[in-house]
Design a protein around this motif. Structure first.
Motif, mmCIF file in Angstrom:
data_model
loop_
_atom_site.group_PDB
_atom_site.id
_atom_site.type_symbol
_atom_site.label_atom_id
_atom_site.label_comp_id
_atom_site.label_asym_id
_atom_site.label_seq_id
_atom_site.Cartn_x
_atom_site.Cartn_y
_atom_site.Cartn_z
ATOM 1 N N ARG A 85 15.560 4.462 -45.435
ATOM 2 C CA ARG A 85 15.291 3.530 -46.768
ATOM 3 C C ARG A 85 16.094 2.208 -46.496
ATOM 4 N N LEU A 86 17.086 2.306 -45.605
ATOM 5 C CA LEU A 86 17.751 1.005 -45.443
ATOM 6 C C LEU A 86 16.933 0.222 -44.145
ATOM 7 N N LEU A 87 16.183 0.916 -43.536
ATOM 8 C CA LEU A 87 15.616 0.347 -42.373
ATOM 9 C C LEU A 87 14.257 -0.561 -42.962
ATOM 10 N N SER A 88 13.665 0.242 -43.965
ATOM 11 C CA SER A 88 12.568 -0.378 -44.688
ATOM 12 C C SER A 88 13.048 -1.708 -45.436
ATOM 13 N N LEU A 89 14.150 -1.666 -45.971
ATOM 14 C CA LEU A 89 14.730 -3.025 -46.620
ATOM 15 C C LEU A 89 14.865 -3.884 -45.393
ATOM 16 N N GLU A 90 15.559 -3.643 -44.363
ATOM 17 C CA GLU A 90 15.642 -4.470 -43.061
ATOM 18 C C GLU A 90 14.254 -5.136 -42.621
ATOM 19 N N ARG A 91 13.277 -4.212 -42.497
ATOM 20 C CA ARG A 91 12.015 -4.654 -42.201
ATOM 21 C C ARG A 91 11.398 -5.871 -43.272
ATOM 22 N N ALA A 92 11.732 -5.927 -44.229
ATOM 23 C CA ALA A 92 11.099 -6.971 -45.362
ATOM 24 C C ALA A 92 12.016 -8.133 -45.209
ATOM 25 N N ILE A 93 13.118 -8.030 -44.458
ATOM 26 C CA ILE A 93 13.774 -9.325 -44.233
ATOM 27 C C ILE A 93 13.292 -10.157 -43.097
ATOM 28 N N ALA A 94 12.970 -11.241 -43.322
ATOM 29 C CA ALA A 94 12.617 -12.305 -42.377
ATOM 30 C C ALA A 94 13.765 -12.648 -41.328
ATOM 31 N N ARG A 95 13.445 -12.054 -40.187
ATOM 32 C CA ARG A 95 14.446 -12.490 -39.117
ATOM 33 C C ARG A 95 14.497 -13.813 -38.737
ATOM 34 N N GLY A 96 15.721 -14.187 -38.390
ATOM 35 C CA GLY A 96 15.525 -15.779 -38.274
ATOM 36 C C GLY A 96 15.058 -15.971 -36.852
ATOM 37 N N THR A 97 14.807 -17.090 -36.544
ATOM 38 C CA THR A 97 13.954 -17.703 -35.150
ATOM 39 C C THR A 97 15.309 -18.129 -34.322
ATOM 40 N N ILE A 98 15.116 -18.242 -32.687
ATOM 41 C CA ILE A 98 15.872 -18.624 -31.882
ATOM 42 C C ILE A 98 15.446 -19.829 -31.386
ATOM 43 N N TYR A 99 15.962 -20.936 -31.309
ATOM 44 C CA TYR A 99 15.536 -22.295 -30.953
ATOM 45 C C TYR A 99 16.265 -22.709 -29.744
ATOM 46 N N ASP A 100 15.726 -23.570 -28.873
ATOM 47 C CA ASP A 100 16.412 -24.048 -27.829
ATOM 48 C C ASP A 100 16.723 -25.583 -28.327
ATOM 49 N N ARG A 101 17.896 -26.394 -27.401
ATOM 50 C CA ARG A 101 18.367 -27.688 -27.891
ATOM 51 C C ARG A 101 17.497 -28.548 -28.447
ATOM 52 N N ALA A 102 16.294 -28.400 -28.320
ATOM 53 C CA ALA A 102 15.055 -29.432 -28.560
ATOM 54 C C ALA A 102 14.486 -28.766 -29.971
ATOM 55 N N GLY A 103 14.690 -27.723 -30.355
ATOM 56 C CA GLY A 103 14.124 -27.127 -31.376
ATOM 57 C C GLY A 103 12.834 -26.565 -31.327
ATOM 58 N N ARG A 104 12.769 -26.163 -29.738
ATOM 59 C CA ARG A 104 11.564 -25.460 -29.412
ATOM 60 C C ARG A 104 11.797 -23.975 -29.660
ATOM 61 N N VAL A 105 10.671 -23.208 -30.020
ATOM 62 C CA VAL A 105 10.949 -21.818 -30.281
ATOM 63 C C VAL A 105 11.125 -20.905 -29.023
ATOM 64 N N LEU A 106 11.872 -20.201 -28.974
ATOM 65 C CA LEU A 106 12.433 -19.181 -27.909
ATOM 66 C C LEU A 106 12.211 -17.757 -28.411
ATOM 67 N N ALA A 107 12.280 -17.309 -29.592
ATOM 68 C CA ALA A 107 11.999 -15.733 -30.128
ATOM 69 C C ALA A 107 11.709 -16.157 -31.831
ATOM 70 N N THR A 108 10.804 -15.610 -32.153
ATOM 71 C CA THR A 108 10.291 -15.715 -33.666
ATOM 72 C C THR A 108 9.605 -14.440 -34.091
ATOM 73 N N SER A 109 9.801 -14.234 -35.348
ATOM 74 C CA SER A 109 8.920 -13.290 -36.148
ATOM 75 C C SER A 109 7.976 -13.785 -37.146
ATOM 76 N N ARG A 110 7.767 -14.932 -37.025
ATOM 77 C CA ARG A 110 7.075 -15.929 -38.048
ATOM 78 C C ARG A 110 5.794 -15.798 -37.618
ATOM 79 N N LEU A 111 4.803 -15.483 -38.377
ATOM 80 C CA LEU A 111 3.524 -15.506 -37.877
ATOM 81 C C LEU A 111 3.025 -16.931 -37.725
ATOM 82 N N ASP A 112 3.274 -18.119 -38.630
ATOM 83 C CA ASP A 112 2.797 -19.271 -38.408
ATOM 84 C C ASP A 112 3.150 -19.934 -36.914
ATOM 85 N N GLN A 113 4.588 -19.614 -36.504
ATOM 86 C CA GLN A 113 5.097 -19.939 -35.246
ATOM 87 C C GLN A 113 4.278 -19.369 -34.020
ATOM 88 N N ILE A 114 3.858 -17.952 -34.195
ATOM 89 C CA ILE A 114 3.100 -17.341 -33.138
ATOM 90 C C ILE A 114 1.897 -17.857 -33.088
#
Length: 545
Positions: A85-114
């Motif tokens: 039940r808690l895992l289902s809640l976690e999946r609904a949370i938008a995970r943060g993005t990891i950026y480099d020093r210039a704001g370029r994406v290194l890891a993301t869960s956002r469909l628009d960035q992908i």
């Protein structure tokens, strides 16, 4: 358990008394005794049960509901499990993005960035989106950024180190309030939906990718003498001397976390894979540093005021030193194969020509206590053995062999401290955390960790390292580069692989105003001038086009 033993004891007592002839008790007394015993037993059991229920439901409820347990999956592997039940809640949370020093994406869960990175290839974007995480730089950042997928041991790397802010909560028990309020009327439950925070790293994504490509090509140009296969094991760290910010931390061989599956992960056999592609060599790989450690040993001597003149005849016999009540003797110690006798030699020239015998004698002169203290405490080298063990190989340790081990990150920090006028900064991988709205949550300012070298001695070491490049063991490697380089080669003998020595080069540039400090190692790559130094040169050329 107490109640069970109580009842067993009661039954044992009844059965034992059944076969014994005794005077009959008055019926009223027997019935009263039975009622008292049964009442006590049920009361005791009730007290335990109610107490346990009260503890679980009222006091320990949140912890029990949010704890992880380890159970085997269908493939027999044990993995951590969480309340679904808690895992289902976690999946609904938008995970943060990891950026480099210039704001370029290194890891993301956002469909628009992908979608943006996959150039609007919707099918590929949806495929990566369903995997919950996408890594645009692939294998180049796999060790440092890590990966999220728990089915292959995730999270790892930065994904693990910053997992709490990225996922938007600290502990699964934190989600219980969300779960309990999800079905309440809107006028009672006004909880703001959780969102993970974004992590901005100090890493330069382009430099990281360039360094990864250079290391793969440099190591791959070498052949294993045993089987003719291409070599691939190498690592490099680039950082800012003044801040300690790590700009690149690269390890090869690597893997693409975007295409990794449990089946593929098992095929690579991370516990048996001889190439150890899952090891973060840049931060955690331990190697004998060879002659590259002479910079730190020279710094220790200068700080102690020890600058001996040593007679080098290419080979020394019966080197003797003591530690406590122990006397150690090295019957024979030779300089590098092919090196001529250096005669009477001082520190400056010993660094430039990389004379092992000079540094063996220098280590003996300093003694195990002083040299160990400088390396372990002042330069924060964490893999150095305890002083008694270190003392037994003192002469060899002083030129980077024996029991001496270091990581590329540690060696880059040594070079950085010389470049930074003797000040050693704490290595930084993160710059700041931000909310999805861009609000700064936390910043990571530079931290001065210590001063292992005085400013004047740091300047003297800079001159020595500069001469290594101009007229010493790295002569000619950096010709044509628009900036001046200071550095030190290292050739570390090893019994691993095909027994070719590990190739090292550490240093910084520009000499007049250092912007970059670095350390590079190519496993079984030969002499420092042949393997690591040319790789560093190729990386620097991309920085100073």
């Amino acid at each position: 358990l107490v109640a069970d033993f109580f009842l067993l004891g009661l039954l044992r007592g009844i059965s034992a008394s059944a076969g014994t002839e005794r005077a009959p008790s008055p019926p009223m007394f027997v019935r009263a005794s039975q009622r008292v015993i049964l009442s006590m037993a049920f009361g005791f059991l009730g007290l335990l049960g109610v107490g346990r229920l009260f503890w679980l439901q009222a006091i320990d409820a949140d912890r029990a509901a949010g704890r992880q347990i380890s159970t085997p999956d269908a493939d027999g592997e044990y993995r951590a499990k969480v309340n679904p039940r808690l895992l289902s809640l976690e999946r609904a949370i938008a995970r943060g993005t990891i950026y480099d020093r210039a704001g370029r994406v290194l890891a993301t869960s956002r469909l628009d960035q992908i979608s943006k990175d996959t150039k609007d290839d919707l099918e590929s974007a949806r495929q990566y989106y369903r995997k919950a995480r996408y890594y645009p730089r692939g294998a180049a950042t796999a060790h440092l950024v890590g990966y999220l997928d728990p089915s292959i041991g995730g999270p790892t790397g930065i994904e693990r180190e910053f997992n709490h802010p990225l996922r938007g909560f600290d502990d699964y028990s934190d989600l219980l309030a969300d779960y309990r309020s999800k079905d309440l009327p809107f006028f009672i439950s006004r909880r703001t939906p959780r969102r993970g925070e974004d992590v901005f790293l100090t890493i330069d994504g382009d430099l990281q990718e360039t360094t990864y490509r250079v290391l793969r090509e440099s190591a791959g140009s070498l052949r294993d003498k045993r089987n003719g296969k291409r070599k691939e094991r190498a690592a490099m760290v680039v950082l800012e001397p003044a801040t300690g910010e790590v700009l690149a931390a690269v390890s090869t061989p690597s893997f693409d976390p975007n295409t990794m599956t449990p089946k593929r992960f098992k095929e690579l056999k991370p516990n048996e894979d001889k190439s150890s592609r899952f090891v973060d060599r840049a931060r955690f790989g331990l190697y004998p540093p060879g002659s590259s450690i002479k910079v730190a040993v020279a710094a220790a001597a200068l700080e102690e005021g020890a600058e001996p003149v040593v007679s080098c005849a290419h080979v020394a016999y019966n080197l003797r030193w003591t530690y406590g009540k122990n006397v150690y003797v090295r019957k024979e110690l030779k300089d590098d194969k092919g090196d001529p006798p250096h005669g009477r030699i001082k520190m400056e020239r010993a660094v430039v020509v990389s004379c092992n015998l000079y540094f063996a004698n220098l280590g003996i002169l300093l003694g195990a206590d002083r040299l160990h203290r400088q390396l372990a405490d002042q330069f924060d080298m964490r893999a150095i053995k305890t002083t008694p063990v270190f003392a037994a190989d003192l002469a060899q340790n002083a030129f980077g062999q024996g029991t001496m081990l270091a990581t590329p990150l540690e060696m880059a920090r040594i070079a950085g401290s010389i470049a930074n006028n003797g000040r050693m900064m704490k290595p930084q991988f993160a710059r700041e955390l931000k909310t999805s709205n861009g609000e700064v949550v936390k910043q990571y300012p530079p931290i001065l960790q210590g001063r292992p070298v005085g400013e004047l001695n740091a300047k003297r070491l800079t001159e020595m390292m500069h001469r290594v490049v101009l007229a010493g063991t790295a002569r000619g490697v950096f010709s044509g580069l628009p900036v001046q380089v200071a550095g030190k080669t290292g050739t570390a003998q090893t019994e691993q692989g095909d027994r070719e020595p590990h190739s090292w080069f550490i240093g910084f540039t520009p000499v007049s105003k250092p912007e970059y400090a670095f350390a590079c190692v190519i496993e079984n790559g030969g002499y420092g001038k042949q393997g690591a130094a040319p790789a560093v040169n190729r990386v620097l050329r991309t920085l100073f086009k």
